[in-house]
Design a protein around this motif. Sequence first.
Motif, short mmCIF file in Angstrom:
data_model
loop_
_atom_site.label_atom_id
_atom_site.label_comp_id
_atom_site.label_asym_id
_atom_site.label_seq_id
_atom_site.Cartn_x
_atom_site.Cartn_y
_atom_site.Cartn_z
N ALA A 94 0.83 -1.21 0.00
CA ALA A 94 0.00 0.00 0.00
C ALA A 94 0.86 1.26 0.00
CB ALA A 94 -0.95 0.00 1.20
N ALA A 95 1.88 1.30 0.83
CA ALA A 95 2.76 2.48 0.89
C ALA A 95 3.57 2.59 -0.40
CB ALA A 95 3.69 2.40 2.09
N PHE A 155 2.25 8.92 4.92
CA PHE A 155 1.93 7.50 5.04
C PHE A 155 2.62 6.96 6.29
CE2 PHE A 155 1.21 8.44 0.66
CZ PHE A 155 0.35 7.48 0.15
N ARG A 178 3.10 3.46 8.56
CA ARG A 178 2.87 2.02 8.68
C ARG A 178 2.48 1.69 10.12
NH1 ARG A 178 5.43 -2.94 9.96
NH2 ARG A 178 7.12 -1.75 10.92
N TYR A 187 -2.38 8.65 5.60
CA TYR A 187 -2.78 7.30 5.25
C TYR A 187 -2.12 6.36 6.26
CZ TYR A 187 -4.35 8.86 0.62
OH TYR A 187 -5.01 9.48 -0.43
N VAL A 215 -1.14 2.64 6.82
CA VAL A 215 -0.94 1.51 5.90
C VAL A 215 -0.47 0.28 6.66
CG1 VAL A 215 -0.45 3.00 3.93
CG2 VAL A 215 1.42 2.26 5.38
N CYS A 216 -0.90 -0.87 6.16
CA CYS A 216 -0.46 -2.15 6.74
C CYS A 216 -0.54 -3.19 5.61
CB CYS A 216 -1.36 -2.54 7.91
SG CYS A 216 -0.83 -4.06 8.75
N LEU A 238 -5.03 -0.03 3.59
CA LEU A 238 -4.81 1.32 4.10
C LEU A 238 -6.15 1.98 4.41
CD1 LEU A 238 -3.94 3.79 1.18
CD2 LEU A 238 -5.07 1.60 0.84
#
Length: 210
Positions: free
Chosen positions: A64-65, A139, A141, A191, A193-194, A198
């Motif tokens: 996602a990132a 972003f 995580r 955002y 994200v994982c 996201l």
Amino acid sequence: MSDARNAMTPDLLAALAPGFGDPVHDSQAVFRTLLDVLARPGTIGVIEMRLPAAEVAAARAGLAAFAGLLTLADYATPVWLAQPDAALAAALRFHAGAPLAEAPREAAFAYVHDAATLPPLDAFASGTPESPEQSATVFVRVEALSGGAPLALRGPGIETTRAIAPVGLPERFWHERAALAPHFPCGIDFYLVCGDRLLGLPRTTLVEMH
């Protein structure tokens, strides 16, 4: 060949992660997902790409990132990486032509791989009343997008409230983010994200901690 490609060192070329398999289709699909999760804060989106996950694994960032930054960044948008990531840096420079920022304040986009090291939010650009768009999109995580302490979201794009429960963000993040709210339209869009998932937290969203 662009200046960004000419500037690539042998080490960065060796670390280079592949870009989109179908640049037009993939970037459009990712862009729609990025817009959707910001328009509907707290909704979890999934990045679906034909790029095999193994090809992104060279970068520490999840799909996602990686895909989000590759879609949004270009030659005019410096990107700040809170933690070194040679593969992500090389991909951003080679595929997007994006310069790397040396400090959060210089960045149009930022990626924080370890949420515990997130700088104070006032370290990022939040725009000005005349140019609120000159702010950072960050972003971050997280360990998981669910399973943490419940939070209630309110604001545009949410009918009443929407619950989220991300895991891994320092508690100060929510307090610092709330402190930015009175300065709207200035602010920072986030955002979380994982992996390939996201959720968006635009500056217009209010967060209530239980």
